[in-house]
Design an enzyme around this catalytic site. Structure first.
Site, PDB file in Angstrom:
ATOM      1  N   TYR A 165       0.882  -1.204  -0.017  1.00  0.00           N
ATOM      2  CA  TYR A 165      -0.061   0.053   0.079  1.00  0.00           C
ATOM      3  C   TYR A 165       0.903   1.242  -0.163  1.00  0.00           C
ATOM      4  O   TYR A 165       0.484   2.242  -0.519  1.00  0.00           O
ATOM      5  CB  TYR A 165      -0.870   0.056   1.275  1.00  0.00           C
ATOM      6  CG  TYR A 165      -2.155   0.863   1.052  1.00  0.00           C
ATOM      7  CD1 TYR A 165      -3.052   0.483  -0.203  1.00  0.00           C
ATOM      8  CD2 TYR A 165      -2.634   1.723   1.802  1.00  0.00           C
ATOM      9  CE1 TYR A 165      -4.301   1.541  -0.234  1.00  0.00           C
ATOM     10  CE2 TYR A 165      -3.685   2.425   1.890  1.00  0.00           C
ATOM     11  CZ  TYR A 165      -4.593   2.147   0.774  1.00  0.00           C
ATOM     12  OH  TYR A 165      -5.607   3.237   0.441  1.00  0.00           O
ATOM     13  N   LYS A 172      -3.161   8.174   3.392  1.00  0.00           N
ATOM     14  CA  LYS A 172      -4.496   7.854   4.079  1.00  0.00           C
ATOM     15  C   LYS A 172      -4.242   8.229   5.644  1.00  0.00           C
ATOM     16  O   LYS A 172      -4.873   8.786   6.097  1.00  0.00           O
ATOM     17  CB  LYS A 172      -4.901   6.405   4.103  1.00  0.00           C
ATOM     18  CG  LYS A 172      -5.376   6.018   2.740  1.00  0.00           C
ATOM     19  CD  LYS A 172      -6.635   6.834   2.221  1.00  0.00           C
ATOM     20  CE  LYS A 172      -7.325   6.043   1.018  1.00  0.00           C
ATOM     21  NZ  LYS A 172      -8.300   7.297   0.497  1.00  0.00           N
TER      22      LYS A 172
END
Ligand code: NAD
Length: 266
Positions: A165, A172
């Site tokens: 990720y 995020k």
């Protein structure tokens, strides 16, 4: 599994009756935002979609909603389009009660295991589109929002470092912090900011992450409630709840819609 019985129960009708919502992030029928738009209409809201890039595709997908809504163009990195947002919304909706931010993008170098090699330019793009844009969208829409208004965005649990990720995880983490700062700065105007932290879902954004299947396997093994990779509705329902009047004193919050994954150990 998330749970057939619950799904058959009737919805509380009109949960969003009279609400005027701006919904970003519809790209395909699998988009989380598409489910938000569909459920919002089914529950009494008037919606306006924004589309980015492939406008004809977004317009075609919009026609599959119960009541095909208007679509306006919005690239959240374009200051001119942000400045024109109020004028572009007003012909369709006189005011807004809520805004959904369902936007993320990271250039290929920022995802998939090359964390140590990604350069600033690509990382900056990921952060601008996926993090800063939440504040930029909130400010662009602010003149149309009044006390009681709600901002809702989507995160993927940024409390840990996931495989593959990479910089999207950093983006995020920034988004989660941005939401708390929006809660701080817009709370005095009566405007809430909350995020839904969704488990992995098979959308276009997910398909662009090499190695995404690792999340799919992890969720299948660990989520106590089980997890449906192709069903964005649980995440969408949480977005709607946060956009409704049913969380009037909640802001700066992150609601996990992940089958309980975050709450249990391996
Ligand atoms: N799919 C998942 O597993 C998952 C899990 C948790 C959170 N999320 C988050 O949910 C949100 C929605 O993603 P999705 O999974 O529905 O995928 P999606 O690909 O359907 O939606 C992503 C959207 O971002 C838009 N976008 C990209 N760059 C933009 C720009 N410059 N201006 C305006 N819009 C832009 C795209 O047009 C697209 O509509 C994202 O924030 C994503 O990170 C997704």
């Amino acid at each position: 599994m998330l749970h057939e019985l619950q799904r058959k129960e009737p919805y509380v009708s009109g949960m969003l009756a009279g609400k005027r919502l701006l919904v970003t992030g519809v790209l395909t029928e699998q988009s989380i935002a598409f489910s938000v738009a569909r459920l919002a209409q089914e529950h009494g809201a008037k919606i306006l979609l924004t589309g980015y890039g492939r406008m004809s595709l977004v317009e075609r997908v919009a026609k599959r909603l119960p009541e095909p809504p208007p679509v306006i163009e919005l690239d959240v990195t374009d200051p001119e389009q942000l400045a024109a947002l109020v004028d572009n919304v007003r012909p369709h909706l006189d005011q807004l009660d809520g805004v959904l931010h369902a936007i993320a993008y990271g250039p290929p170098s920022t995802l998939g295991g090359g964390f140590l090699d990604a350069g600033w330019e690509d990382v900056a793009t990921a952060l601008q589109v996926s993090t800063y844009s939440y504040k930029a969208l909130a400010m662009a829409a602010l003149p149309l929002l009044s006390p009681g208004g709600a901002l809702v965005g989507l995160t993927f649990d940024a409390g840990v470092a996931w495989p593959v990720y990479d910089w999207m995880g950093v983006a995020k983490a920034g988004l989660e912090s941005t939401s708390r700062y929006l809660a701080r700065y817009l709370g005095p105007k009566g405007i809430r900011s909350n995020l839904v932290s969704a488990g992995p879902l098979r959308t276009m954004a997910a398909k662009s992450i090499p190695g995404f299947e690792q999340f799919e396997e992890a969720w299948a093994e660990r989520a106590p409630l089980g997890w449906q990779l192709a069903d964005p509705e649980p995440a969408a329902r949480a977005c709607l709840a946060l956009l409704s009047d049913w969380f009037p004193a909640t802001t700066g919050e992150i609601v996990h819609v992940d089958g309980g994954y975050h709450a249990v150990g391996a």
